[in-house]
Design an enzyme around this catalytic site. Structure first.
Site, short mmCIF file in Angstrom:
data_model
loop_
_atom_site.label_atom_id
_atom_site.label_comp_id
_atom_site.label_asym_id
_atom_site.label_seq_id
_atom_site.Cartn_x
_atom_site.Cartn_y
_atom_site.Cartn_z
N LYS A 14 0.64 -1.29 -0.09
CA LYS A 14 0.09 0.03 -0.05
C LYS A 14 0.92 1.32 0.14
CE LYS A 14 -2.23 -1.05 3.85
NZ LYS A 14 -1.74 -2.32 4.30
N ARG A 56 -9.77 0.66 8.84
CA ARG A 56 -9.20 -0.83 9.09
C ARG A 56 -10.10 -1.36 9.91
NH1 ARG A 56 -3.57 0.45 9.16
NH2 ARG A 56 -2.10 -1.54 9.49
N ARG A 58 12.04 -5.54 5.31
CA ARG A 58 11.73 -3.92 4.79
C ARG A 58 12.29 -2.91 5.19
NH1 ARG A 58 5.15 -2.69 4.31
NH2 ARG A 58 5.37 -2.88 6.74
N ARG A 82 11.00 -0.61 10.80
CA ARG A 82 10.09 -0.37 11.72
C ARG A 82 9.83 -1.44 12.78
NH1 ARG A 82 4.35 0.13 8.40
NH2 ARG A 82 3.76 -1.19 10.11
N ARG A 112 -0.60 -8.72 13.32
CA ARG A 112 -1.05 -7.75 12.46
C ARG A 112 -1.91 -8.32 11.42
NH1 ARG A 112 4.49 -5.28 10.75
NH2 ARG A 112 3.45 -4.16 9.12
P1 AMP Z 1 0.76 0.78 9.05
O1 AMP Z 1 1.61 1.38 8.87
O2 AMP Z 1 -0.69 0.88 8.21
O3 AMP Z 1 0.94 -0.76 8.79
O4 AMP Z 1 0.20 0.93 10.67
C1 AMP Z 1 1.17 0.58 11.83
C2 AMP Z 1 0.22 0.29 13.18
O5 AMP Z 1 -0.28 1.53 13.15
C3 AMP Z 1 -0.95 -0.83 13.01
O6 AMP Z 1 -0.32 -1.94 13.29
C4 AMP Z 1 -1.66 -0.36 14.01
O7 AMP Z 1 -1.33 -0.52 15.25
C5 AMP Z 1 -1.81 1.42 13.88
N1 AMP Z 1 -2.69 1.66 12.96
C6 AMP Z 1 -2.48 2.42 11.61
N2 AMP Z 1 -3.66 2.53 11.04
C7 AMP Z 1 -4.53 2.32 11.97
C8 AMP Z 1 -6.09 2.20 11.83
N3 AMP Z 1 -6.86 2.75 10.67
N4 AMP Z 1 -6.78 1.83 12.74
C9 AMP Z 1 -6.22 1.28 13.93
N5 AMP Z 1 -4.78 1.04 13.90
C10 AMP Z 1 -3.96 1.63 13.13
#
Ligand code: AMP
Length: 219
Positions: free
Chosen positions: A13, A88, A127, A161, A172
């Site tokens: 994404k 999400r 990554r 990360r 996740r």
């Molecule tokens: P990402 O970078 O999108 O993989 O997000 C990293 C982490 O941020 C996720 O594993 C969640 O802990 C939190 N997070 C990001 N976006 C959301 C969302 N829309 N709802 C809930 N948690 C989120």
């Protein structure tokens, strides 16, 4: 045009959002990036979410909805917004619908990135990203052309990360199937869903997404 990139962790994404930003006059709104920035600057939100994020669980709907509301009600470029990692949950999707209605914006497409789970774990565990422009690389499959220098911006600082390890990844992925995958049916029913093959190479996926944006919705 306002779109959502929907897909499991590691489905590409962020990579594809960056490409759309470079090609079209769009902005990437990534709740994950916003939360990581909040942690880095030590805000109250950042402190609240740190442990939850490291574990791989979802942070509460209220927090991410308020972050997105702030950005969507601010200035946006003419090309529109790419929502990356939001919504999400079904509650977030409903809140987004209400928010967009309230500000007279529409959601045009939901791009579903389909990738096999075992490929995801390999992608996520190798990554790293450029700390300056966010370009995404991988130890095995997509290294920088010159060691230590970002292909996109020439930056020399890279970040990995904290949640890109196998244990957090599995949590996740579970959160994705429990909470986020129902959005596929939700947006399908709204006629906005467009699946793409996220296992293709980066250029191939970009081409498929551009086609989906240009051609209209067939769900
Ligand atoms: P990402 O970078 O999108 O993989 O997000 C990293 C982490 O941020 C996720 O594993 C969640 O802990 C939190 N997070 C990001 N976006 C959301 C969302 N829309 N709802 C809930 N948690 C989120």
């Amino acid at each position: 045009m306002n779109i959502i990139l929907l897909g499991p962790p590691g489905s590409g994404k962020g990579t594809q959002a960056l490409r759309l930003v470079q090609a079209l006059d769009m902005v990437q709104l990534s709740t994950g990036d916003m939360l990581r920035a909040a942690r880095k600057s030590g805000t109250d939100i950042g402190k609240t979410v740190a442990a939850v994020m490291d574990r791989g669980d979802l942070v509460t709907d209220d927090i991410v909805i308020s972050l997105i509301r702030e950005r969507l009600t601010g200035d946006l470029p003419a090309g529109g917004a790419i929502l990356d990692g939001f919504p999400r949950t079904l509650a977030q999707a409903d809140a987004l619908g209400a928010l967009l209605d309230g500000i007279g914006m529409t959601l045009d497409r939901v791009i579903e990135m389909k990738v096999d789970d075992e490929a995801l774990v390999r992608r996520v565990t190798g990554r790293f990203t450029c700390s300056d422009c966010g370009a995404v690389y991988h130890d095995d499959t997509h290294r920088t052309q010159t060691e230590g220098i970002c292909d996109v911006c020439g930056g020399r600082r890279f970040t990995r990360r904290g949640d890109d390890n196998e244990e957090s990844f599995r949590i996740r992925l579970l959160a994705y199937y429990r909470e986020t995958a129902p959005l596929i049916g939700y947006y399908h029913a709204l006629g906005k869903l467009r699946p793409v093959n996220g296992s293709a190479d980066i250029d191939g996926v970009s081409a498929e997404i551009r086609e989906a944006l240009e051609e209209g919705v067939s769900s």
